[in-house]
Design an enzyme around this catalytic site. Structure first.
Site, PDB file in Angstrom:
ATOM      1  N   LYS A 123       2.729   9.769   2.132  1.00  0.00           N
ATOM      2  CA  LYS A 123       3.521   8.621   1.680  1.00  0.00           C
ATOM      3  C   LYS A 123       4.631   9.148   0.777  1.00  0.00           C
ATOM      4  CE  LYS A 123       2.878   4.151  -0.673  1.00  0.00           C
ATOM      5  NZ  LYS A 123       1.824   3.242  -1.168  1.00  0.00           N
ATOM      6  N   ASP A 270       0.631  -7.186   5.610  1.00  0.00           N
ATOM      7  CA  ASP A 270       0.860  -5.782   5.975  1.00  0.00           C
ATOM      8  C   ASP A 270       0.083  -4.850   5.053  1.00  0.00           C
ATOM      9  OD1 ASP A 270       3.014  -7.048   4.328  1.00  0.00           O
ATOM     10  OD2 ASP A 270       3.516  -4.971   3.911  1.00  0.00           O
TER      11      ASP A 270
HETATM   12  P1  AMP Z   1       4.897  -2.001   0.124  1.00  0.00           P
HETATM   13  O1  AMP Z   1       5.393  -3.055  -0.798  1.00  0.00           O
HETATM   14  O2  AMP Z   1       4.788  -0.640  -0.494  1.00  0.00           O
HETATM   15  O3  AMP Z   1       3.680  -2.383   0.901  1.00  0.00           O
HETATM   16  O4  AMP Z   1       6.070  -1.810   1.190  1.00  0.00           O
HETATM   17  C1  AMP Z   1       6.569  -2.854   1.991  1.00  0.00           C
HETATM   18  C2  AMP Z   1       7.390  -2.257   3.072  1.00  0.00           C
HETATM   19  O5  AMP Z   1       8.539  -1.585   2.531  1.00  0.00           O
HETATM   20  C3  AMP Z   1       6.675  -1.214   3.920  1.00  0.00           C
HETATM   21  O6  AMP Z   1       7.165  -1.331   5.227  1.00  0.00           O
HETATM   22  C4  AMP Z   1       7.107   0.086   3.299  1.00  0.00           C
HETATM   23  O7  AMP Z   1       7.009   1.172   4.186  1.00  0.00           O
HETATM   24  C5  AMP Z   1       8.553  -0.230   2.925  1.00  0.00           C
HETATM   25  N1  AMP Z   1       9.044   0.607   1.831  1.00  0.00           N
HETATM   26  C6  AMP Z   1       8.707   0.506   0.525  1.00  0.00           C
HETATM   27  N2  AMP Z   1       9.367   1.424  -0.203  1.00  0.00           N
HETATM   28  C7  AMP Z   1      10.146   2.123   0.646  1.00  0.00           C
HETATM   29  C8  AMP Z   1      11.066   3.216   0.529  1.00  0.00           C
HETATM   30  N3  AMP Z   1      11.346   3.769  -0.647  1.00  0.00           N
HETATM   31  N4  AMP Z   1      11.661   3.666   1.644  1.00  0.00           N
HETATM   32  C9  AMP Z   1      11.409   3.115   2.842  1.00  0.00           C
HETATM   33  N5  AMP Z   1      10.575   2.092   3.021  1.00  0.00           N
HETATM   34  C10 AMP Z   1       9.944   1.594   1.954  1.00  0.00           C
HETATM   35 MG    MG Z   2       2.509  -1.810   2.223  1.00  0.00          MG
END
Ligand code: AMP
Ligand code: MG
Length: 524
Positions: A123, A270
């Protein structure tokens, strides 16, 4: 990773993938993943390594320099087949469309000597076709928080993904911590996490949302064959049986969160694992002063959808979304609906049972009303008189009066005589209830037994928000001892650890409103 590792990579070999291998942001249709390689980083430094997780993968006890390169995303071993998964999700109650692994890259699936299969995922390893406008990177603070909390949850006995390693990248990343127009450079890091699978509710919802029943059916078959084989009979898939089991596992997970005082913070669909594991540690928090309305996530501060006490309801809502997606591929959706309808009652019975275990009591059918009253009054008292959740549940076994709970109160001297009386009255009824069980001879535990049973479900050491924040700050300053020490403490969450008492101390006043301690954001 040693070359004798056995890579199976069934996800990419058995499921439809994106025909394009270009690493460019796009909508990916009729596919479960896109092949993509991690982006190299300048200067990997290994900050944490979890030997038992290495053991799960049949890896050596200490990582070689080549392995650290793999864990940083600088090298891909022959036999690995890196990919980013395609999924969607409901975020804060609204369908958000395609999300996918914007910054997570699965390197491979590994079959170990014991016959288990583990997915190894980085990650923060750089952009993928799902990164939208973001950079695919992660900062040290959020990566350290994921590693620490997932390992803590494992040792607490709560279903969770694991973490193998944490690597500093030597590169800085720009983040606006509080989303208030003050971006800053922060150290970047990559966490390597490990689970049988990182499939989420949103992995299924995405295909349903696109009316792509063919891909949805393939993914469901894959999931059942791999993880729920009892629901496959030749060509026949028992989708309803599978869904019921996912619902049960999800209910158990949510009840366990309530038992230990964990607030996930972003229970979007998700972020809900199809295996019922706690997954995607972001702006989570731990209940210190007991408050059912508390949410650590500042993005959620106004709606408080993901507050502590609302987690069971949100789990239900999320399970219903998965049910709606699965309904697309069954002839009769009625059994799915029955599972959804039964969920609140099942979860509340797990919750009640978990809370009673925290009190050292066995619930019985005849005592449900009395037990519920006891639990409701306890919660009301703990909210009214600011009380530390981990400490108070360790004290209840032996406290005979409110004075016996003194070190759990945040402001003991502000408690009024009337409040002390309410607590004393509750303690009296609790003792009577416990003694009645001793009297019935079937469920009864004597005081010593009850204390030891209670201690085995009431953790003394949890990753308190302010403690983890201190470890983050120490690590950012170059301290390399703080993180291993914290990890060592959290390996034995239920045991008294002489000399380590400060890790179990209630939140100091300076941490009450400090970012990272009581306020977290999705910025990571
Ligand atoms: P999360 O809130 O971490 O569950 O992320 C929600 C979505 O945003 C998921 O699809 C993650 O892969 C994407 N995401 C979060 N941070 C980043 C980042 N810095 N670069 C690319 N995608 C991100
Ligand atoms: Mg997530």
């Amino acid at each position: 990773m040693s070359s004798q590792l056995h890579f199976t990579n069934r996800f990419v070999s058995e499921l439809p993938g994106d025909p394009s291998t270009e690493n460019r942001t796009r909508q990916v249709m009729r596919a479960c993943y896109s092949r993509v390689e991690p982006t190299a980083v300048p200067k990997p430094e290994l900050l944490a390594w979890i030997p038992e997780v290495a053991q799960l993968l049949d890896l050596e006890a200490t990582p070689s320099p080549e392995l650290v390169e793999v864990l940083a995303g600088n090298r891909v071993m022959p036999g690995m087949a890196p990919y980013a998964a395609c999924y969607g999700g409901h975020q804060f109650g609204t369908w958000a469309g395609q999300l996918g692994d914007g910054r997570a890259i699965t390197l491979a699936e590994v079959a170990n000597a014991a016959g288990e299969t583990w997915e190894i995922q980085l990650k923060g390893a750089g952009p993928t076709p799902y990164s939208r406008r973001a950079d695919g990177r992660a900062v040290l603070r959020s990566s350290l928080r994921e590693l620490v909390c997932s390992e803590a949850m494992f040792h607490l006995g709560v279903p969770t993904t694991r973490a193998l390693s944490l690597v500093l990248t030597g590169e800085s990343v720009e983040r606006d911590l509080l989303y208030d127009g003050h971006p800053a450079q922060e150290p970047g890091a990559v966490v390597c996490r490990v689970a049988p699978s990182f499939l989420r509710f949103g992995s299924y919802e995405i295909h349903a949302s696109r009316d792509d029943h063919d891909t949805l059916r393939k993914l469901v078959r894959f999931t059942l064959e791999r993880f729920y084989p009892q629901y496959v009979d030749g060509d026949r898939l028992d989708v309803a049986g599978f869904f019921e089991e996912v619902a049960q596992r999800t209910a158990w997970m949510a009840a366990e969160w309530m038992r230990v005082g964990f607030v996930h913070g972003v229970m979007n669909t998700d972020n809900m694992s199809i295996l019922g594991l706690t997954i995607d540690y972001g702006p989570y928090g731990w209940i210190e002063s007991f408050d059912l309305d508390w949410t650590p996530n500042i993005t959620d501060a106004s709606g408080r959808r993901y507050r502590f006490g609302n987690q069971p309801s949100v789990a239900h809502w999320n399970v219903a979304q998965l049910g709606r997606a699965l309904a697309r591929i069954v002839d009769d959706p009625e059994p799915l609906q029955r599972t959804i309808d039964r969920f609140p009652a099942e979860l509340s019975s797990l919750y009640r049972h978990g809370m009673l275990r925290k009190l050292g009591l066995h619930g019985r059918r005849e005592t449900i009303a009395e037990d519920d009253a006891l639990l409701t009054q306890l919660a009301a008292m703990l909210v009214e008189i600011e009380t530390d959740m981990p400490i108070v549940f360790r004290r209840l076994a032996t406290a005979t009066s409110s004075e016996g709970l003194r070190d759990a109160y945040y402001a003991p001297d502000a408690i009024t005589p009337a409040q002390h009386r309410v607590i004393n009255e509750w303690l009296r009824r609790y003792r009577e209830r416990a003694e009645a069980e001793v009297g019935d001879g079937i469920h009864g535990l004597d005081v010593r037994e009850r204390k030891s049973q209670m201690d085995s479900v009431n953790p003394l050491y949890v990753p308190r928000n302010y403690v983890v924040q201190q470890v983050i700050e120490a690590t950012e300053r170059g301290d390399r001892d703080a993180l291993p020490e914290l990890l060592a403490v959290l390996r034995r969450p239920y045991d008294e650890q002489p000399g380590r008492e400060h890790f179990a101390a209630k939140r100091p006043d300076w941490a009450r409103h400090k970012p990272g301690c009581s306020m977290l954001s999705c910025s990571s």
